[in-house]
Motif scaffolding. Structure first.
Motif, PDB file in Angstrom:
ATOM      1  N   HIS A 140      -1.065   6.957  -8.726  1.00  0.00           N
ATOM      2  CA  HIS A 140      -0.291   5.769  -8.371  1.00  0.00           C
ATOM      3  C   HIS A 140       0.038   5.843  -6.881  1.00  0.00           C
ATOM      4  N   VAL A 141       0.535   4.750  -6.348  1.00  0.00           N
ATOM      5  CA  VAL A 141       0.950   4.709  -4.950  1.00  0.00           C
ATOM      6  C   VAL A 141       2.459   4.946  -4.894  1.00  0.00           C
ATOM      7  N   VAL A 142       2.885   5.762  -3.953  1.00  0.00           N
ATOM      8  CA  VAL A 142       4.302   6.053  -3.751  1.00  0.00           C
ATOM      9  C   VAL A 142       4.882   4.974  -2.841  1.00  0.00           C
ATOM     10  N   ASP A 143       5.873   4.250  -3.341  1.00  0.00           N
ATOM     11  CA  ASP A 143       6.563   3.226  -2.560  1.00  0.00           C
ATOM     12  C   ASP A 143       8.019   3.636  -2.397  1.00  0.00           C
ATOM     13  N   PHE A 144       8.616   3.274  -1.255  1.00  0.00           N
ATOM     14  CA  PHE A 144       9.994   3.716  -1.016  1.00  0.00           C
ATOM     15  C   PHE A 144      10.817   2.799  -0.125  1.00  0.00           C
ATOM     16  N   LEU A 145      10.231   1.783   0.445  1.00  0.00           N
ATOM     17  CA  LEU A 145      10.979   0.858   1.295  1.00  0.00           C
ATOM     18  C   LEU A 145      11.367  -0.361   0.461  1.00  0.00           C
ATOM     19  N   ASP A 146      12.662  -0.636   0.404  1.00  0.00           N
ATOM     20  CA  ASP A 146      13.181  -1.711  -0.448  1.00  0.00           C
ATOM     21  C   ASP A 146      14.024  -2.652   0.393  1.00  0.00           C
ATOM     22  N   VAL A 147      13.514  -3.847   0.615  1.00  0.00           N
ATOM     23  CA  VAL A 147      14.227  -4.866   1.389  1.00  0.00           C
ATOM     24  C   VAL A 147      14.784  -5.882   0.404  1.00  0.00           C
ATOM     25  N   HIS A 148      16.041  -6.277   0.612  1.00  0.00           N
ATOM     26  CA  HIS A 148      16.664  -7.231  -0.307  1.00  0.00           C
ATOM     27  C   HIS A 148      17.621  -8.145   0.445  1.00  0.00           C
ATOM     28  N   VAL A 149      17.743  -9.364  -0.058  1.00  0.00           N
ATOM     29  CA  VAL A 149      18.645 -10.361   0.521  1.00  0.00           C
ATOM     30  C   VAL A 149      19.282 -11.134  -0.622  1.00  0.00           C
ATOM     31  N   ALA A 150      20.585 -11.197  -0.659  1.00  0.00           N
ATOM     32  CA  ALA A 150      21.330 -11.978  -1.653  1.00  0.00           C
ATOM     33  C   ALA A 150      20.878 -11.671  -3.086  1.00  0.00           C
ATOM     34  N   GLY A 151      20.683 -10.400  -3.385  1.00  0.00           N
ATOM     35  CA  GLY A 151      20.291  -9.992  -4.724  1.00  0.00           C
ATOM     36  C   GLY A 151      18.807 -10.102  -5.012  1.00  0.00           C
ATOM     37  N   TRP A 152      18.038 -10.674  -4.087  1.00  0.00           N
ATOM     38  CA  TRP A 152      16.596 -10.789  -4.253  1.00  0.00           C
ATOM     39  C   TRP A 152      15.924  -9.613  -3.565  1.00  0.00           C
ATOM     40  N   HIS A 153      15.101  -8.870  -4.303  1.00  0.00           N
ATOM     41  CA  HIS A 153      14.412  -7.699  -3.753  1.00  0.00           C
ATOM     42  C   HIS A 153      12.940  -7.991  -3.548  1.00  0.00           C
ATOM     43  N   TRP A 154      12.465  -7.723  -2.349  1.00  0.00           N
ATOM     44  CA  TRP A 154      11.027  -7.722  -2.102  1.00  0.00           C
ATOM     45  C   TRP A 154      10.476  -6.528  -2.864  1.00  0.00           C
ATOM     46  N   PRO A 155       9.288  -6.600  -3.419  1.00  0.00           N
ATOM     47  CA  PRO A 155       8.749  -5.414  -4.100  1.00  0.00           C
ATOM     48  C   PRO A 155       8.715  -4.221  -3.128  1.00  0.00           C
ATOM     49  N   ALA A 156       9.066  -3.055  -3.619  1.00  0.00           N
ATOM     50  CA  ALA A 156       9.075  -1.859  -2.774  1.00  0.00           C
ATOM     51  C   ALA A 156       7.686  -1.641  -2.188  1.00  0.00           C
ATOM     52  N   PHE A 157       7.654  -1.091  -0.970  1.00  0.00           N
ATOM     53  CA  PHE A 157       6.391  -0.864  -0.280  1.00  0.00           C
ATOM     54  C   PHE A 157       6.483   0.420   0.522  1.00  0.00           C
ATOM     55  N   ASN A 158       5.460   0.706   1.302  1.00  0.00           N
ATOM     56  CA  ASN A 158       5.429   1.948   2.076  1.00  0.00           C
ATOM     57  C   ASN A 158       4.825   1.671   3.450  1.00  0.00           C
ATOM     58  N   VAL A 159       4.647   2.725   4.247  1.00  0.00           N
ATOM     59  CA  VAL A 159       4.099   2.580   5.599  1.00  0.00           C
ATOM     60  C   VAL A 159       2.669   2.056   5.546  1.00  0.00           C
ATOM     61  N   ALA A 160       1.871   2.528   4.602  1.00  0.00           N
ATOM     62  CA  ALA A 160       0.486   2.060   4.468  1.00  0.00           C
ATOM     63  C   ALA A 160       0.451   0.557   4.208  1.00  0.00           C
ATOM     64  N   ASP A 161       1.288   0.096   3.298  1.00  0.00           N
ATOM     65  CA  ASP A 161       1.356  -1.342   2.994  1.00  0.00           C
ATOM     66  C   ASP A 161       1.749  -2.137   4.229  1.00  0.00           C
ATOM     67  N   SER A 162       2.715  -1.608   4.985  1.00  0.00           N
ATOM     68  CA  SER A 162       3.159  -2.284   6.211  1.00  0.00           C
ATOM     69  C   SER A 162       2.025  -2.378   7.217  1.00  0.00           C
ATOM     70  N   ALA A 163       1.285  -1.280   7.395  1.00  0.00           N
ATOM     71  CA  ALA A 163       0.167  -1.280   8.340  1.00  0.00           C
ATOM     72  C   ALA A 163      -0.911  -2.274   7.907  1.00  0.00           C
ATOM     73  N   ILE A 164      -1.191  -2.326   6.610  1.00  0.00           N
ATOM     74  CA  ILE A 164      -2.188  -3.269   6.100  1.00  0.00           C
ATOM     75  C   ILE A 164      -1.742  -4.705   6.375  1.00  0.00           C
ATOM     76  N   CYS A 165      -0.472  -5.007   6.135  1.00  0.00           N
ATOM     77  CA  CYS A 165       0.034  -6.377   6.373  1.00  0.00           C
ATOM     78  C   CYS A 165       0.013  -6.736   7.857  1.00  0.00           C
ATOM     79  N   ILE A 166       0.446  -5.806   8.708  1.00  0.00           N
ATOM     80  CA  ILE A 166       0.421  -6.065  10.157  1.00  0.00           C
ATOM     81  C   ILE A 166      -1.023  -6.248  10.613  1.00  0.00           C
ATOM     82  N   GLY A 167      -1.921  -5.399  10.111  1.00  0.00           N
ATOM     83  CA  GLY A 167      -3.330  -5.535  10.452  1.00  0.00           C
ATOM     84  C   GLY A 167      -3.897  -6.866  10.010  1.00  0.00           C
ATOM     85  N   ALA A 168      -3.523  -7.320   8.830  1.00  0.00           N
ATOM     86  CA  ALA A 168      -4.003  -8.610   8.328  1.00  0.00           C
ATOM     87  C   ALA A 168      -3.501  -9.758   9.204  1.00  0.00           C
ATOM     88  N   VAL A 169      -2.237  -9.697   9.616  1.00  0.00           N
ATOM     89  CA  VAL A 169      -1.687 -10.735  10.503  1.00  0.00           C
ATOM     90  C   VAL A 169      -2.425 -10.727  11.843  1.00  0.00           C
TER      91      VAL A 169
END
Length: 166
Positions: A125-154
């Motif tokens: 499985h993939v290890v996720d550990f970053l949890d962003v939330h606003v007003a009780g709504w949580h973005w699915p947990a992610f990690n540095v690899a996921d962040s790099a993939i998203c920044i790269g895609a943008v």
């Protein structure tokens, strides 16, 4: 006496810097995951700010836990997809290493893809550990690899839109 002409050939830029960027992303990703695995128990969460937590969770699926509840075949499927994508990205980096923004995007995606493939191979499985939330709504947990993939895609999309505009 005949003089020799000096012809300079413009060789394509090296792939090495781009692989270096991917390696840095991979190392940061794996170091942060190992740190979280050593410091946290599964499901444990620590608030960092009013909108950000560190939490240890596992993702057996893909982005947003897509196919996470399947029987286990997805581990092999996403590992194969990650390896195939990495090979294709290396091919693209060799072919287009002189295109800076495009290569930056691919390097970030490559480092992230390999980071998540390593997790699937080692842990299933993939290890996720970053949890962003606003007003009780949580973005699915992610990690540095996921962040790099998203920044790269943008960056990839931005680069393509920029080329279309020329």
């Amino acid at each position: 006496m005949a003089t020799k002409k000096h012809t300079t050939y413009s060789s394509p830029s090296s792939i090495v810097p781009w692989l270096g960027i991917a390696t840095i992303v991979l190392l940061i990703d794996q170091i942060t995951k190992l740190t979280i695995l050593r410091l946290f128990s599964y499901g444990e969460s620590h608030a960092v700010t009013s909108f950000f937590n560190l939490v240890l969770v596992y993702n057996k699926g893909a982005a947003f836990s897509f196919l996470a509840s399947e029987t286990g075949w997805q581990r092999y499927f996403f590992t194969i997809v990650g390896v195939a994508a990495s090979i294709f990205i290396i091919y693209l980096l060799k072919k287009h290493s002189g295109q800076r923004l495009f290569s930056w995007a691919l390097s970030l995606i490559l480092g992230g893809a390999i980071g998540n493939v390593i997790d699937r191979f080692l842990y299933g499985h993939v290890v996720d550990f970053l949890d962003v939330h606003v007003a009780g709504w949580h973005w699915p947990a992610f990690n540095v690899a996921d962040s790099a993939i998203c920044i790269g895609a943008v960056l990839f999309i931005y680069d393509e839109l920029r080329r279309v505009g020329k």
